[in-house]
Design a protein around this motif. Sequence first.
Motif, PDB file in Angstrom:
ATOM      1  N   ARG A 298       3.589  14.301  -9.027  1.00  0.00           N
ATOM      2  CA  ARG A 298       4.706  15.266  -9.093  1.00  0.00           C
ATOM      3  C   ARG A 298       5.177  15.461 -10.523  1.00  0.00           C
ATOM      4  O   ARG A 298       5.463  16.570 -10.979  1.00  0.00           O
ATOM      5  CB  ARG A 298       5.855  14.778  -8.224  1.00  0.00           C
ATOM      6  N   LEU A 299       5.229  14.345 -11.304  1.00  0.00           N
ATOM      7  CA  LEU A 299       5.650  14.445 -12.696  1.00  0.00           C
ATOM      8  C   LEU A 299       4.660  15.270 -13.508  1.00  0.00           C
ATOM      9  O   LEU A 299       5.033  16.068 -14.369  1.00  0.00           O
ATOM     10  CB  LEU A 299       5.796  13.032 -13.298  1.00  0.00           C
ATOM     11  N   ARG A 300       3.336  15.044 -13.203  1.00  0.00           N
ATOM     12  CA  ARG A 300       2.322  15.823 -13.929  1.00  0.00           C
ATOM     13  C   ARG A 300       2.470  17.321 -13.622  1.00  0.00           C
ATOM     14  O   ARG A 300       2.371  18.180 -14.501  1.00  0.00           O
ATOM     15  CB  ARG A 300       0.923  15.321 -13.555  1.00  0.00           C
ATOM     16  N   GLU A 301       2.710  17.631 -12.335  1.00  0.00           N
ATOM     17  CA  GLU A 301       2.900  19.038 -11.958  1.00  0.00           C
ATOM     18  C   GLU A 301       4.139  19.626 -12.631  1.00  0.00           C
ATOM     19  O   GLU A 301       4.133  20.768 -13.109  1.00  0.00           O
ATOM     20  CB  GLU A 301       3.019  19.153 -10.443  1.00  0.00           C
ATOM     21  N   ALA A 302       5.244  18.837 -12.664  1.00  0.00           N
ATOM     22  CA  ALA A 302       6.485  19.327 -13.299  1.00  0.00           C
ATOM     23  C   ALA A 302       6.255  19.568 -14.786  1.00  0.00           C
ATOM     24  O   ALA A 302       6.728  20.558 -15.363  1.00  0.00           O
ATOM     25  CB  ALA A 302       7.608  18.314 -13.072  1.00  0.00           C
TER      26      ALA A 302
ATOM     27  N   ALA B 277       3.380  20.223 -16.230  1.00  0.00           N
ATOM     28  CA  ALA B 277       2.511  21.401 -16.380  1.00  0.00           C
ATOM     29  C   ALA B 277       3.322  22.694 -16.187  1.00  0.00           C
ATOM     30  O   ALA B 277       3.159  23.688 -16.910  1.00  0.00           O
ATOM     31  CB  ALA B 277       1.349  21.327 -15.377  1.00  0.00           C
ATOM     32  N   GLU B 278       4.218  22.684 -15.165  1.00  0.00           N
ATOM     33  CA  GLU B 278       5.052  23.874 -14.906  1.00  0.00           C
ATOM     34  C   GLU B 278       5.981  24.146 -16.080  1.00  0.00           C
ATOM     35  O   GLU B 278       6.165  25.299 -16.506  1.00  0.00           O
ATOM     36  CB  GLU B 278       5.857  23.656 -13.629  1.00  0.00           C
ATOM     37  N   GLN B 279       6.569  23.071 -16.659  1.00  0.00           N
ATOM     38  CA  GLN B 279       7.455  23.229 -17.811  1.00  0.00           C
ATOM     39  C   GLN B 279       6.686  23.773 -19.007  1.00  0.00           C
ATOM     40  O   GLN B 279       7.159  24.640 -19.741  1.00  0.00           O
ATOM     41  CB  GLN B 279       8.117  21.893 -18.153  1.00  0.00           C
ATOM     42  N   ALA B 280       5.458  23.249 -19.192  1.00  0.00           N
ATOM     43  CA  ALA B 280       4.635  23.740 -20.299  1.00  0.00           C
ATOM     44  C   ALA B 280       4.311  25.226 -20.122  1.00  0.00           C
ATOM     45  O   ALA B 280       4.325  26.007 -21.083  1.00  0.00           O
ATOM     46  CB  ALA B 280       3.344  22.897 -20.389  1.00  0.00           C
ATOM     47  N   GLU B 281       4.017  25.624 -18.858  1.00  0.00           N
ATOM     48  CA  GLU B 281       3.724  27.038 -18.589  1.00  0.00           C
ATOM     49  C   GLU B 281       4.951  27.906 -18.858  1.00  0.00           C
ATOM     50  O   GLU B 281       4.851  28.990 -19.432  1.00  0.00           O
ATOM     51  CB  GLU B 281       3.271  27.187 -17.143  1.00  0.00           C
ATOM     52  N   GLN B 282       6.127  27.424 -18.448  1.00  0.00           N
ATOM     53  CA  GLN B 282       7.360  28.190 -18.704  1.00  0.00           C
ATOM     54  C   GLN B 282       7.623  28.328 -20.196  1.00  0.00           C
ATOM     55  O   GLN B 282       8.023  29.391 -20.677  1.00  0.00           O
ATOM     56  CB  GLN B 282       8.539  27.499 -18.018  1.00  0.00           C
ATOM     57  N   GLU B 283       7.396  27.228 -20.928  1.00  0.00           N
ATOM     58  CA  GLU B 283       7.600  27.293 -22.374  1.00  0.00           C
ATOM     59  C   GLU B 283       6.626  28.270 -23.014  1.00  0.00           C
ATOM     60  O   GLU B 283       6.974  29.018 -23.930  1.00  0.00           O
ATOM     61  CB  GLU B 283       7.433  25.897 -22.974  1.00  0.00           C
ATOM     62  N   ARG B 284       5.362  28.290 -22.518  1.00  0.00           N
ATOM     63  CA  ARG B 284       4.380  29.246 -23.039  1.00  0.00           C
ATOM     64  C   ARG B 284       4.811  30.692 -22.757  1.00  0.00           C
ATOM     65  O   ARG B 284       4.722  31.568 -23.614  1.00  0.00           O
ATOM     66  CB  ARG B 284       3.018  28.968 -22.403  1.00  0.00           C
ATOM     67  N   GLU B 285       5.312  30.920 -21.498  1.00  0.00           N
ATOM     68  CA  GLU B 285       5.769  32.271 -21.150  1.00  0.00           C
ATOM     69  C   GLU B 285       6.965  32.688 -22.005  1.00  0.00           C
ATOM     70  O   GLU B 285       7.079  33.841 -22.421  1.00  0.00           O
ATOM     71  CB  GLU B 285       6.135  32.323 -19.668  1.00  0.00           C
TER      72      GLU B 285
ATOM     73  N   GLN C  26       0.829  -1.212   0.000  1.00  0.00           N
ATOM     74  CA  GLN C  26       0.000   0.000   0.000  1.00  0.00           C
ATOM     75  C   GLN C  26       0.859   1.257   0.000  1.00  0.00           C
ATOM     76  O   GLN C  26       0.596   2.226  -0.723  1.00  0.00           O
ATOM     77  CB  GLN C  26      -0.926  -0.027   1.204  1.00  0.00           C
ATOM     78  N   VAL C  27       1.883   1.288   0.759  1.00  0.00           N
ATOM     79  CA  VAL C  27       2.795   2.443   0.819  1.00  0.00           C
ATOM     80  C   VAL C  27       3.477   2.637  -0.541  1.00  0.00           C
ATOM     81  O   VAL C  27       3.612   3.755  -1.042  1.00  0.00           O
ATOM     82  CB  VAL C  27       3.838   2.253   1.928  1.00  0.00           C
ATOM     83  N   ASP C  28       3.865   1.488  -1.135  1.00  0.00           N
ATOM     84  CA  ASP C  28       4.534   1.576  -2.435  1.00  0.00           C
ATOM     85  C   ASP C  28       3.593   2.167  -3.483  1.00  0.00           C
ATOM     86  O   ASP C  28       3.975   2.986  -4.314  1.00  0.00           O
ATOM     87  CB  ASP C  28       5.008   0.181  -2.844  1.00  0.00           C
ATOM     88  N   ALA C  29       2.343   1.755  -3.443  1.00  0.00           N
ATOM     89  CA  ALA C  29       1.366   2.291  -4.408  1.00  0.00           C
ATOM     90  C   ALA C  29       1.168   3.784  -4.207  1.00  0.00           C
ATOM     91  O   ALA C  29       1.072   4.571  -5.159  1.00  0.00           O
ATOM     92  CB  ALA C  29       0.049   1.525  -4.257  1.00  0.00           C
ATOM     93  N   GLU C  30       1.073   4.192  -2.972  1.00  0.00           N
ATOM     94  CA  GLU C  30       0.903   5.633  -2.685  1.00  0.00           C
ATOM     95  C   GLU C  30       2.101   6.429  -3.171  1.00  0.00           C
ATOM     96  O   GLU C  30       1.960   7.537  -3.696  1.00  0.00           O
ATOM     97  CB  GLU C  30       0.688   5.826  -1.190  1.00  0.00           C
ATOM     98  N   LEU C  31       3.290   5.865  -3.004  1.00  0.00           N
ATOM     99  CA  LEU C  31       4.489   6.581  -3.461  1.00  0.00           C
ATOM    100  C   LEU C  31       4.486   6.721  -4.970  1.00  0.00           C
ATOM    101  O   LEU C  31       4.850   7.780  -5.529  1.00  0.00           O
ATOM    102  CB  LEU C  31       5.753   5.827  -3.012  1.00  0.00           C
ATOM    103  N   ARG C  32       4.076   5.610  -5.664  1.00  0.00           N
ATOM    104  CA  ARG C  32       4.039   5.708  -7.126  1.00  0.00           C
ATOM    105  C   ARG C  32       3.022   6.740  -7.595  1.00  0.00           C
ATOM    106  O   ARG C  32       3.246   7.498  -8.533  1.00  0.00           O
ATOM    107  CB  ARG C  32       3.723   4.322  -7.711  1.00  0.00           C
ATOM    108  N   GLU C  33       1.871   6.788  -6.911  1.00  0.00           N
ATOM    109  CA  GLU C  33       0.849   7.767  -7.271  1.00  0.00           C
ATOM    110  C   GLU C  33       1.358   9.187  -7.005  1.00  0.00           C
ATOM    111  O   GLU C  33       1.139  10.112  -7.796  1.00  0.00           O
ATOM    112  CB  GLU C  33      -0.427   7.494  -6.466  1.00  0.00           C
ATOM    113  N   SER C  34       2.054   9.372  -5.901  1.00  0.00           N
ATOM    114  CA  SER C  34       2.623  10.694  -5.581  1.00  0.00           C
ATOM    115  C   SER C  34       3.661  11.105  -6.615  1.00  0.00           C
ATOM    116  O   SER C  34       3.730  12.264  -7.031  1.00  0.00           O
ATOM    117  CB  SER C  34       3.245  10.639  -4.187  1.00  0.00           C
ATOM    118  N   GLU C  35       4.465  10.111  -7.073  1.00  0.00           N
ATOM    119  CA  GLU C  35       5.494  10.423  -8.071  1.00  0.00           C
ATOM    120  C   GLU C  35       4.848  10.845  -9.382  1.00  0.00           C
ATOM    121  O   GLU C  35       5.290  11.762 -10.061  1.00  0.00           O
ATOM    122  CB  GLU C  35       6.391   9.209  -8.279  1.00  0.00           C
ATOM    123  N   ARG C  36       3.755  10.091  -9.743  1.00  0.00           N
ATOM    124  CA  ARG C  36       3.056  10.445 -10.973  1.00  0.00           C
ATOM    125  C   ARG C  36       2.461  11.856 -10.884  1.00  0.00           C
ATOM    126  O   ARG C  36       2.507  12.638 -11.830  1.00  0.00           O
ATOM    127  CB  ARG C  36       1.965   9.395 -11.277  1.00  0.00           C
TER     128      ARG C  36
END
Length: 297
Positions: A41-45, A47-55, A29-39
Motif C-alpha cells: 500500500r505504501l509503494r502504491e501511495a 507511486a500515486e504521489q509521484a504521478e501527481q507531482e509529475r502531473e 503468518q497473518v502478521d507477516a501478510e499484513l506487513r507485506e500488504s502495508e508495504r
Amino acid sequence: MRRPEVPARSTSTRSASSKSTPRRSNAEQVDAELRESERARLREAQAEQAEQERELREASRQRRRAERAQARRFTAGRRRRLKAWGIGAGVVIVAIGILIALVTTPIMSVREIRVEGTDRVSEEQIVAALEGQLDKPIALVSEEEIGEALQQFTSLESYAVDLLPPSTLLIRIQERIPVAVDENGHLLDAAGVSLGEPRDGEGDLPTIVGVAADTAEFEAVASVLKNLSPFMLEHVAEITASSSQSIQLKTEGGETIVWGGPDQSRLKSDTVQALLQSDAVKGKTIDVSAPEHPVVR
C-alpha cells in the motif's frame, strides 16, 4: 540362544528432533501478510504521489508556456498599435508640414482672380475690389474678407468662392434681377433693392406706384412680379396695391387687371395673357382674383 535386544528409540529423542525445525504459528503468518500488504500500500501511495507531482510539474510547465505565449501576443498587439500610432503621427506631421508650407511660402499663393456671372458690374471692378487677395496663400483666403470687399456692389445678390490650385481664385457672382421700376425711375429687384437707373431696354418694366419697400404690400407685389411671364412684364405699365390682397395692374393698352392677392400668380398671369390676345378685352377691366373664373367687364 537369545538375540540381544536393540534398545528402542525414546520418545524424547523424537520430540527434540522435531523441535529443531519449528513451524510458524497462524498469528505470525497473518502478521507477516499484513506487513507485506502495508508495504504494498505504501509503494502504491508513493507511486500515486509521484504521478501527481509529475502531473503538477507538467501543468506548471504548460501554464508557463501559455503565459509566455499570451505575453508574446500582447506585446505583438502593442507593437502593432505602436506602429499604427507611429504611422498616424507621421501622416499628421506631414499634413502639418504641408499646411505650414501653404501658409508660409508663396508656392500656392493667389496669382489670378477670375470672375464669372457678372452683367451690371464689370469683372474688372470685382477684381479691383479683391486686389488685397493677390499673393495671399490660398490656405489663408477668407470668404468673410471677400464678402466685406463685395458689399459695395449692391447689385450682387450672392457669390461663391472657389479655390483652383495652384494659384487661381474664382468668384462666381449671382446678380440681382430687376423686376420693376420705382416712381423715381430706378430699377428694383424683388427684395426692393435699388439697382440704379435702367440701361437700354430695362425701362420697359412695370412701375410700382404708391407702394413703399419693406412693407407687406411690396412683398405681395414683388411675389406677383416674379411670377409674371416675359409677355406680361412687357405689357404691364403700372402695379398698385392698397393692401396685400388688393393688387391691381394696368397695361400699356389701357386694361385694368384686378389681381387680388399674390396667390396663384402664375395661373393668373397665364389667364390674363390669354385674354389679352383678344380684341374683346381692349380697354376693359379683367378680374382674375379667381383665376378659374375670370370676369371681363
